[in-house]
Write a protein that holds these residues in place. Structure first.
Motif, mmCIF file in Angstrom:
data_model
loop_
_atom_site.group_PDB
_atom_site.id
_atom_site.type_symbol
_atom_site.label_atom_id
_atom_site.label_comp_id
_atom_site.label_asym_id
_atom_site.label_seq_id
_atom_site.Cartn_x
_atom_site.Cartn_y
_atom_site.Cartn_z
ATOM 1 N N TYR A 29 -6.997 -12.659 13.851
ATOM 2 C CA TYR A 29 -8.252 -11.919 13.982
ATOM 3 C C TYR A 29 -8.038 -10.412 13.912
ATOM 4 C CZ TYR A 29 -10.637 -16.254 14.760
ATOM 5 O OH TYR A 29 -11.150 -17.505 14.589
ATOM 6 N N CYS A 30 -6.931 -9.941 14.405
ATOM 7 C CA CYS A 30 -6.627 -8.513 14.312
ATOM 8 C C CYS A 30 -6.479 -8.096 12.846
ATOM 9 C CB CYS A 30 -5.350 -8.207 15.091
ATOM 10 S SG CYS A 30 -4.913 -6.471 15.124
ATOM 11 N N GLU A 31 -5.770 -8.891 12.065
ATOM 12 C CA GLU A 31 -5.607 -8.595 10.640
ATOM 13 C C GLU A 31 -6.947 -8.630 9.910
ATOM 14 O OE1 GLU A 31 -2.674 -11.302 9.110
ATOM 15 O OE2 GLU A 31 -1.091 -10.470 10.376
ATOM 16 N N ASN A 32 -7.780 -9.619 10.238
ATOM 17 C CA ASN A 32 -9.096 -9.709 9.601
ATOM 18 C C ASN A 32 -9.968 -8.515 9.952
ATOM 19 O OD1 ASN A 32 -9.031 -12.008 7.992
ATOM 20 N ND2 ASN A 32 -9.285 -13.348 9.761
ATOM 21 N N LEU A 33 -9.948 -8.086 11.202
ATOM 22 C CA LEU A 33 -10.743 -6.925 11.606
ATOM 23 C C LEU A 33 -10.263 -5.659 10.903
ATOM 24 C CD1 LEU A 33 -11.220 -7.589 15.415
ATOM 25 C CD2 LEU A 33 -13.000 -7.584 13.653
ATOM 26 N N ARG A 34 -8.942 -5.503 10.782
ATOM 27 C CA ARG A 34 -8.393 -4.345 10.069
ATOM 28 C C ARG A 34 -8.826 -4.351 8.609
ATOM 29 N NH1 ARG A 34 -3.053 -5.189 11.893
ATOM 30 N NH2 ARG A 34 -3.048 -4.368 13.969
ATOM 31 N N ASP A 35 -8.746 -5.522 7.981
ATOM 32 C CA ASP A 35 -9.154 -5.629 6.578
ATOM 33 C C ASP A 35 -10.633 -5.289 6.406
ATOM 34 O OD1 ASP A 35 -6.605 -6.380 5.848
ATOM 35 O OD2 ASP A 35 -7.073 -8.528 5.687
ATOM 36 N N GLN A 36 -11.473 -5.803 7.299
ATOM 37 C CA GLN A 36 -12.906 -5.519 7.223
ATOM 38 C C GLN A 36 -13.181 -4.040 7.431
ATOM 39 O OE1 GLN A 36 -15.004 -8.103 9.913
ATOM 40 N NE2 GLN A 36 -14.172 -9.939 8.966
ATOM 41 N N SER A 37 -12.466 -3.436 8.354
ATOM 42 C CA SER A 37 -12.635 -2.005 8.616
ATOM 43 C C SER A 37 -12.211 -1.173 7.405
ATOM 44 C CB SER A 37 -11.826 -1.602 9.846
ATOM 45 O OG SER A 37 -11.916 -0.230 10.073
ATOM 46 N N ASP A 38 -11.094 -1.551 6.798
ATOM 47 C CA ASP A 38 -10.626 -0.845 5.597
ATOM 48 C C ASP A 38 -11.634 -0.987 4.461
ATOM 49 O OD1 ASP A 38 -8.340 -0.127 6.958
ATOM 50 O OD2 ASP A 38 -7.059 -1.647 6.004
ATOM 51 N N ASP A 39 -12.183 -2.200 4.292
ATOM 52 C CA ASP A 39 -13.193 -2.419 3.251
ATOM 53 C C ASP A 39 -14.431 -1.575 3.514
ATOM 54 O OD1 ASP A 39 -11.556 -4.257 2.019
ATOM 55 O OD2 ASP A 39 -12.633 -6.023 2.762
ATOM 56 N N ASP A 40 -14.877 -1.527 4.762
ATOM 57 C CA ASP A 40 -16.050 -0.734 5.125
ATOM 58 C C ASP A 40 -15.833 0.732 4.761
ATOM 59 O OD1 ASP A 40 -17.493 1.093 7.261
ATOM 60 O OD2 ASP A 40 -18.607 -0.801 7.259
ATOM 61 N N THR A 41 -14.679 1.260 5.135
ATOM 62 C CA THR A 41 -14.358 2.662 4.848
ATOM 63 C C THR A 41 -14.325 2.918 3.349
ATOM 64 O OG1 THR A 41 -13.087 2.835 6.887
ATOM 65 C CG2 THR A 41 -12.627 4.471 5.177
ATOM 66 N N GLU A 42 -13.681 2.037 2.602
ATOM 67 C CA GLU A 42 -13.569 2.232 1.156
ATOM 68 C C GLU A 42 -14.935 2.153 0.474
ATOM 69 O OE1 GLU A 42 -11.028 0.649 -2.688
ATOM 70 O OE2 GLU A 42 -10.551 -0.106 -0.700
ATOM 71 N N ILE A 43 -15.772 1.213 0.896
ATOM 72 C CA ILE A 43 -17.111 1.092 0.318
ATOM 73 C C ILE A 43 -17.919 2.360 0.594
ATOM 74 C CG2 ILE A 43 -19.324 -0.131 0.530
ATOM 75 C CD1 ILE A 43 -17.579 -2.697 0.970
ATOM 76 N N ARG A 44 -17.838 2.864 1.823
ATOM 77 C CA ARG A 44 -18.575 4.087 2.163
ATOM 78 C C ARG A 44 -18.078 5.283 1.329
ATOM 79 N NH1 ARG A 44 -21.880 3.327 6.445
ATOM 80 N NH2 ARG A 44 -21.454 1.452 7.641
ATOM 81 N N GLU A 45 -16.771 5.387 1.137
ATOM 82 C CA GLU A 45 -16.218 6.489 0.344
ATOM 83 C C GLU A 45 -16.676 6.401 -1.108
ATOM 84 O OE1 GLU A 45 -12.003 6.210 1.007
ATOM 85 O OE2 GLU A 45 -12.153 7.170 2.987
ATOM 86 N N LEU A 46 -16.685 5.197 -1.660
ATOM 87 C CA LEU A 46 -17.138 5.025 -3.042
ATOM 88 C C LEU A 46 -18.630 5.312 -3.169
ATOM 89 C CD1 LEU A 46 -15.156 1.783 -3.938
ATOM 90 C CD2 LEU A 46 -14.818 4.054 -4.935
ATOM 91 N N ALA A 47 -19.417 4.796 -2.239
ATOM 92 C CA ALA A 47 -20.867 5.003 -2.294
ATOM 93 C C ALA A 47 -21.229 6.475 -2.124
ATOM 94 C CB ALA A 47 -21.551 4.157 -1.223
ATOM 95 N N ALA A 48 -20.431 7.208 -1.349
ATOM 96 C CA ALA A 48 -20.700 8.633 -1.110
ATOM 97 C C ALA A 48 -20.607 9.453 -2.395
ATOM 98 C CB ALA A 48 -19.739 9.179 -0.060
#
Length: 82
Positions: A29-48
């Motif tokens: 679950y820690c790995e999954n949360l990290r992956d989701q957090s990284d995806d969230d950050t990357e999506i926000r950076e691209l959308a910006a």
């Protein structure tokens, strides 16, 4: 790591969770949360790159979810096609 978690990169079912050592579950679950957090950050950076800051970062009253950001991007693309 537990064989179940190695073979199934999905949420462990209730009937199998009690067979998996707690340390393996925590790691999974820690790995999954990290992956989701990284995806969230990357999506926000691209959308910006194409959306206003408010549409990506929100304000003190709230922050848009990833689904809202994608909806804004899709709407923008649809409007370009018209």
């Amino acid at each position: 790591m537990n064989d179940f978690l190695k073979q199934n990169n999905s949420f462990p079912l209730e009937d199998s969770v009690d067979k998996i050592p707690i340390e393996d579950l925590r790691r999974y679950y820690c790995e999954n949360l990290r992956d989701q957090s990284d995806d969230d950050t990357e999506i926000r950076e691209l959308a910006a790159r194409v959306l206003p800051e408010f549409d990506v970062e929100g304000d003190s009253y709230g922050v848009p979810g990833i689904t809202e950001i994608v909806e804004s991007l899709v709407l923008m693309i649809e409007n370009l096609k018209k």
